[in-house]
Design an enzyme around this catalytic site. Structure first.
Site: not given
Length: 618
Positions: A197, A256, A279
């Site tokens: 991530c 995250h 994202d």
């Protein structure tokens, strides 16, 4: 006689002066790179004769609409011009800045970013439409979000959470975007192995800042990834305290990382412009592609999950509740309902400094407040209107188990910082406390604080378990377990020390260097069960960087070069010192990074911010 036709033979875009005025000179002085909303100069040279006012007409067609404009110059400097930053990792109680070189001003990055747009499925399907929409930041951000991962296309990065990186580069070894983007471009668009991530988010930050969109990297600690949309994460434990990996389809990532991009939202009602969540980590599809956002941060805070794009998924990452279950054969018993387990210490780099800024309050109301529960219920109602329609207490969301009862939701956790309250009012308080911040290679000192809250004698059975976990919440098999019985007098407090030696955990610790310690207690008076847990992040050995002024050394310094020296072998507790002669290539505030690889530890990193003075000839 009729004047000769006006014919352009040469156009001087005055790249050097224009780029200097537009703060793009670091990108190139040979190619015109200008920013929206600012004038620039172009000189036209004609054949045979010059331009005659009143006789000749020159039509210049330009089209600009700046939906990403930031009025504040300090914010423009931070979120567009700054070419380095930090990605925050660790856990909510131990937040560690990881340095990152965005490198958006390296000369070939503009070309690579434009090539990235041309390789997208949107462009492949309809090039003309894609070109016409590239002025729209909502559209372009979704294109980039999909192209940073390679799940649907020839995107930049291939994700890998397996702990096996033998045919690529471990995500923790990357420290900048330039090497990744150049490798992708040099191989004709073959995905670079590997990313997780923080790598996806950091590379996306580079691309968006290069394209002129204000962007920052954001870390959410205890980030939810739930599958069924009910805003509840279920975790399952056995009686020894082991977290069971295969029982739940949901997970809580230790942290995250995503992006926020600043833009107007002409497609939404007024008030939802500004920071938008994007994202690039491939978790779920959006309109058929692995991308996420832009979702307005304000919509997340207010529970307006009906707004585009992917607001329900983003809302769940910061607002879901966690329910812990004890599994005994075919039976399961509820241990805990925790409304504070998800979405903690949401962090980004501070404006104008290298400090961390906590932006949790921009995503959610105060945990435990009436407003926070109202927004939670509002979002849940919008996601499941039929399920939530009945106002009857007998059939409403709390009665059906969708939400904890009011008394449960409002009861303070026994240790709010750790989220270790039992579901019911057990008369014992438990909390784990580290003796000191642990460093990998050293023993872990841990103390359990136990307090009998009742006025009667009692015995408590404790099952304690320790297991390594990956940062996406995946548990590995336990490497240490213990059982003990503790007797209490009325209102008595006790401290129970434990030590987990390096010889016990060293062979089992993952590359993420995370250990979850869990204790499940059972009282002999109420027979209530208690759950207490602690996530421990093992720090890497410290790296100290000292910069000495003096004559420039013989080597150029930059991400594309890399200076390597062998250090070691080192014995336990031994220190080493290495000297690098370097020549900075650019003046101003810069970040010096040191990455250390070893046979025992991975990705030991250090950084130092330095101010490089300009010299003659630069």
């Amino acid at each position: 006689a009729q004047a000769a036709r006006l014919e352009i033979i040469f156009t001087d875009f005055q790249c050097s002066s224009n780029n200097l005025q537009h703060h793009t000179a670091e990108i190139s002085t040979k190619q015109l790179v200008v920013r929206r909303g600012q004038p620039f100069t172009v000189t036209l040279h004609f054949r045979a004769r010059g331009y005659q006012p009143g006789t000749d007409t020159i039509l210049l067609i330009t089209e600009t609409e700046d939906e990403v404009y930031l009025e504040s110059e300090p914010r423009r400097q931070e979120y567009i011009m700054k070419d380095y930053g930090f990605v925050y990792q660790g856990n909510k109680n131990w937040i560690h800045p990881c340095p990152w070189n965005y490198g958006q001003f390296e000369e070939d990055i503009v070309e690579i970013c434009l090539k990235l747009l041309d390789r997208s499925l949107y462009f492949q399907h309809d090039p003309l439409r894609d070109y016409s929409l590239r002025k729209n930041p909502v559209y372009i951000s979704r294109v980039v979000s999909a192209m940073i991962n390679s799940n649907d296309d020839s995107g930049v990065l291939q994700g890998n959470w397996s702990e096996d990186y033998s045919n690529g580069t471990s995500p923790s070894e990357w420290s900048g975007s330039v090497a990744i983007l150049r490798q992708w471009h040099a191989t004709g668009g073959q995905p670079v192995r590997y990313g997780q991530c923080w790598v996806f988010a950091a590379v996306m930050c580079t691309v968006m800042r290069c394209l002129g969109v204000p962007t920052r990297v954001v870390t959410n600690f205890d980030s939810d990834h739930e599958k069924d949309g009910n805003l509840i994460i279920e975790e399952f434990y056995d009686s020894t305290g082991r977290l069971l990996a295969n029982e739940s389809k949901d997970s809580i990532w230790n942290f995250h990382v995503w992006n926020e991009c600043w833009m107007a939202r002409q497609d939404l009602p007024p008030g939802y412009g500004g920071w938008q969540v994007l994202d690039a980590t491939p978790q779920e599809t959006s309109n058929g592609l692995f991308c996420c956002g832009p979702a307005p941060v304000r919509a997340i805070k207010e529970g307006d999950v009906q707004l585009s794009y992917d607001a329900p998924f983003v809302f769940s990452m910061v607002n879901a509740d966690r329910v812990a279950w004890l599994i005994r054969g075919t039976r399961r018993e509820k241990l805990q309902w925790d409304t504070r387990a998800v979405g903690n210490n949401i962090s980004t780099k501070c404006l104008g400094s290298d400090e961390r800024e906590d932006i949790t309050d921009s995503y959610k109301h105060q945990e435990g407040s009436v407003e926070e529960r109202q927004v939670f219920l509002k979002a849940l109602t919008q996601r499941h209107p039929k399920r939530m329609r009945s106002p009857s207490p007998a059939t409403g969301p709390r009665a059906s188990g969708i939400l904890p009862a009011v008394s449960e939701a409002s009861t303070p956790l026994s240790a709010p910082a750790e989220g270790d309250s039992p579901l019911h009012a057990a008369q014992t308080y438990l909390k784990f406390k580290l003796d000191e911040s642990p460093e990998i290679g050293r023993d872990i000192g841990l103390t359990l604080l136990a307090h009998n809250l009742g006025f009667e004698y009692k015995d408590l059975k404790l099952n304690v378990s320790a297991q390594s976990v990956l940062h996406d919440g995946t548990p590995l098999p336990p490497f240490w377990q213990d059982t003990l019985y503790v007797s209490f007098r009325p209102k008595e407090e006790k401290t129970i020390p434990w030590s987990i030696s390096y010889t016990q955990y060293g062979k089992h610790v993952s590359q993420d260097k995370l250990i979850r310690v869990v204790a499940i207690g059972e009282e002999n008076t109420t027979w209530e069960k208690l759950l207490v847990e602690k996530i421990i992040t093992l720090a890497s050995p410290a790296v100290t960087i000292n910069v000495r002024e003096g004559a420039p050394g013989p080597l150029n310094l930059g991400e594309q070069y890399g200076l390597t020296k062998l250090v070691g072998p080192l014995r336990a507790q031994e220190r080493a010192s290495v000297t690098f002669p370097v020549t900075p290539m650019k003046s101003g505030q810069r970040q010096l990074q040191i990455n250390i690889q070893s046979s025992r530890f991975q990705a030991i990193k250090g950084h130092k911010t330095v101010m490089v003075a300009p010299t003659s000839g630069w």
